[in-house]
Design a protein around this motif. Structure first.
Motif, PDB file in Angstrom:
ATOM      1  N   LEU A  49      15.816 -11.002   3.184  1.00 39.06           N
ATOM      2  CA  LEU A  49      14.708 -11.145   4.130  1.00 39.06           C
ATOM      3  C   LEU A  49      13.527 -10.271   3.719  1.00 39.06           C
ATOM      4  O   LEU A  49      12.379 -10.726   3.695  1.00 39.06           O
ATOM      5  CB  LEU A  49      15.185 -10.789   5.546  1.00 39.06           C
ATOM      6  N   ALA A  50      13.792  -9.021   3.356  1.00 35.09           N
ATOM      7  CA  ALA A  50      12.727  -8.120   2.909  1.00 35.09           C
ATOM      8  C   ALA A  50      12.092  -8.638   1.622  1.00 35.09           C
ATOM      9  O   ALA A  50      10.862  -8.599   1.472  1.00 35.09           O
ATOM     10  CB  ALA A  50      13.276  -6.710   2.710  1.00 35.09           C
ATOM     11  N   ASP A  51      12.909  -9.135   0.699  1.00 35.60           N
ATOM     12  CA  ASP A  51      12.370  -9.722  -0.532  1.00 35.60           C
ATOM     13  C   ASP A  51      11.411 -10.863  -0.212  1.00 35.60           C
ATOM     14  O   ASP A  51      10.321 -10.938  -0.781  1.00 35.60           O
ATOM     15  CB  ASP A  51      13.494 -10.258  -1.421  1.00 35.60           C
ATOM     16  N   ALA A  56       6.096 -13.054  -0.143  1.00 30.94           N
ATOM     17  CA  ALA A  56       5.075 -13.847   0.545  1.00 30.94           C
ATOM     18  C   ALA A  56       3.751 -13.088   0.611  1.00 30.94           C
ATOM     19  O   ALA A  56       2.677 -13.664   0.406  1.00 30.94           O
ATOM     20  CB  ALA A  56       5.537 -14.218   1.953  1.00 30.94           C
ATOM     21  N   LEU A  57       3.827 -11.793   0.889  1.00 31.26           N
ATOM     22  CA  LEU A  57       2.610 -10.980   0.931  1.00 31.26           C
ATOM     23  C   LEU A  57       1.966 -10.892  -0.447  1.00 31.26           C
ATOM     24  O   LEU A  57       0.736 -11.008  -0.576  1.00 31.26           O
ATOM     25  CB  LEU A  57       2.926  -9.577   1.462  1.00 31.26           C
ATOM     26  N   SER A  59       2.201 -13.079  -2.841  1.00 37.28           N
ATOM     27  CA  SER A  59       1.646 -14.408  -3.118  1.00 37.28           C
ATOM     28  C   SER A  59       0.325 -14.631  -2.403  1.00 37.28           C
ATOM     29  O   SER A  59      -0.530 -15.373  -2.880  1.00 37.28           O
ATOM     30  CB  SER A  59       2.634 -15.503  -2.705  1.00 37.28           C
ATOM     31  N   ALA A  60       0.177 -13.969  -1.257  1.00 32.74           N
ATOM     32  CA  ALA A  60      -1.068 -14.096  -0.485  1.00 32.74           C
ATOM     33  C   ALA A  60      -2.158 -13.158  -0.994  1.00 32.74           C
ATOM     34  O   ALA A  60      -3.262 -13.151  -0.474  1.00 32.74           O
ATOM     35  CB  ALA A  60      -0.791 -13.817   0.991  1.00 32.74           C
ATOM     36  N   GLY A  61      -1.835 -12.344  -2.004  1.00 30.64           N
ATOM     37  CA  GLY A  61      -2.836 -11.476  -2.593  1.00 30.64           C
ATOM     38  C   GLY A  61      -2.788 -10.028  -2.158  1.00 30.64           C
ATOM     39  O   GLY A  61      -3.629  -9.228  -2.555  1.00 30.64           O
ATOM     40  N   VAL A  62      -1.808  -9.671  -1.344  1.00 28.47           N
ATOM     41  CA  VAL A  62      -1.662  -8.275  -0.932  1.00 28.47           C
ATOM     42  C   VAL A  62      -1.190  -7.477  -2.145  1.00 28.47           C
ATOM     43  O   VAL A  62      -0.316  -7.922  -2.890  1.00 28.47           O
ATOM     44  CB  VAL A  62      -0.641  -8.146   0.224  1.00 28.47           C
ATOM     45  N   THR A  63      -1.785  -6.327  -2.367  1.00 28.88           N
ATOM     46  CA  THR A  63      -1.347  -5.483  -3.475  1.00 28.88           C
ATOM     47  C   THR A  63      -0.606  -4.267  -2.931  1.00 28.88           C
ATOM     48  O   THR A  63      -0.943  -3.738  -1.880  1.00 28.88           O
ATOM     49  CB  THR A  63      -2.537  -5.011  -4.336  1.00 28.88           C
ATOM     50  N   ILE A  64       0.386  -3.842  -3.666  1.00 23.88           N
ATOM     51  CA  ILE A  64       1.186  -2.686  -3.298  1.00 23.88           C
ATOM     52  C   ILE A  64       0.679  -1.508  -4.131  1.00 23.88           C
ATOM     53  O   ILE A  64       0.597  -1.613  -5.351  1.00 23.88           O
ATOM     54  CB  ILE A  64       2.684  -2.920  -3.596  1.00 23.88           C
ATOM     55  N   PRO A  65       0.327  -0.389  -3.502  1.00 18.47           N
ATOM     56  CA  PRO A  65      -0.163   0.742  -4.290  1.00 18.47           C
ATOM     57  C   PRO A  65       0.898   1.270  -5.255  1.00 18.47           C
ATOM     58  O   PRO A  65       2.077   1.340  -4.911  1.00 18.47           O
ATOM     59  CB  PRO A  65      -0.505   1.805  -3.244  1.00 18.47           C
TER      60      PRO A  65
END
Length: 76
Positions: A49-51, A56-57, A59-65
């Motif tokens: 679920l977390a994966d 999804a985030l 894929s939507a363009g959210v970047t992780i620092p």
């Protein structure tokens, strides 16, 4: 940034998934949802679920620092 071997992901994505898993677990338990059960049939697979949430985030363009801490990292 160095190239990541096939089948692996950046450490920050893994850390983000651990944060997502912790948040999902806490919220589901708060809502009274059985997260862990004694049998293989019940409960929720929080890792998958977390994966899915983090993928999804991403894929939507959210970047992780890059400097995000991993709540499950072994402290040395």
């Amino acid at each position: 940034m160095s190239e990541i071997p096939e089948g692996y992901e950046p450490a920050e994505n893994s850390a983000a998934k651990n944060h997502a898993m912790d948040a999902l677990e806490a919220e589901l338990e708060k809502q009274g949802v059985e997260v862990y059960t004694d049998d293989d049939e019940g409960g929720i697979d929080l890792i998958d679920l977390a994966d899915a949430v983090v993928e999804a985030l991403l894929s939507a363009g959210v970047t992780i620092p890059e400097g995000i801490s991993d709540p499950h990292a072994i402290k040395r």
